[in-house]
Scaffold this motif. Sequence first.
Motif, PDB file in Angstrom:
ATOM      1  N   ALA A 198       0.760  -1.279   0.090  1.00  0.00           N
ATOM      2  CA  ALA A 198       0.026  -0.136  -0.097  1.00  0.00           C
ATOM      3  C   ALA A 198       0.840   1.290  -0.064  1.00  0.00           C
ATOM      4  N   PHE A 199       1.822   1.246   0.843  1.00  0.00           N
ATOM      5  CA  PHE A 199       2.841   2.325   0.913  1.00  0.00           C
ATOM      6  C   PHE A 199       3.469   2.542  -0.376  1.00  0.00           C
ATOM      7  N   TYR A 230       0.851   3.852  -3.349  1.00  0.00           N
ATOM      8  CA  TYR A 230       0.237   5.284  -3.096  1.00  0.00           C
ATOM      9  C   TYR A 230       1.399   6.130  -3.452  1.00  0.00           C
ATOM     10  N   SER A 231       2.700   5.872  -3.136  1.00  0.00           N
ATOM     11  CA  SER A 231       3.900   6.420  -3.207  1.00  0.00           C
ATOM     12  C   SER A 231       4.176   6.637  -4.624  1.00  0.00           C
ATOM     13  N   MET A 249      -4.282  11.714   0.973  1.00  0.00           N
ATOM     14  CA  MET A 249      -4.154  10.497   1.807  1.00  0.00           C
ATOM     15  C   MET A 249      -5.236  10.545   2.983  1.00  0.00           C
ATOM     16  N   GLN A 289      -5.637   3.848   4.685  1.00  0.00           N
ATOM     17  CA  GLN A 289      -4.829   4.829   5.430  1.00  0.00           C
ATOM     18  C   GLN A 289      -4.009   4.184   6.395  1.00  0.00           C
ATOM     19  N   PHE A 339      -1.346   2.204   4.901  1.00  0.00           N
ATOM     20  CA  PHE A 339      -0.218   3.163   4.225  1.00  0.00           C
ATOM     21  C   PHE A 339       0.439   3.557   5.285  1.00  0.00           C
TER      22      PHE A 339
END
Length: 100
Positions: A9-10, A13-14, A35, A44, A47
């Motif tokens: 997820a990190f 989205y990054s 976010m 959230q 992440f």
Amino acid sequence: MNPDPDIEAFLNYSGRMMNVNALFADWEEAFITDMAGLRIDGIQERFRRGFAKSLAGQITLRDYEKATDWEFDTPEDLHDHLKVLWTKFYGDADPAKSLI
């Protein structure tokens, strides 16, 4: 694909929000705002945990660079970059407490 859903997820989205080839003025603020406003169940928190795990050394330069197209000379440079971003996202919150 990373087998850890938090790190995935990190990185996902990054990669979407801070690809070095697509940055714009105030991209950091836009990323933080987007976010914070995300309404997908649990994302959230995943992440944030993935971000904390990344700060704890659980991602590689290669994984992060592949997701974002950023380039770092050393793992320490990546860690410094992530630490600055963590502070912008979460202030002085201890990343280790997000791992609990």
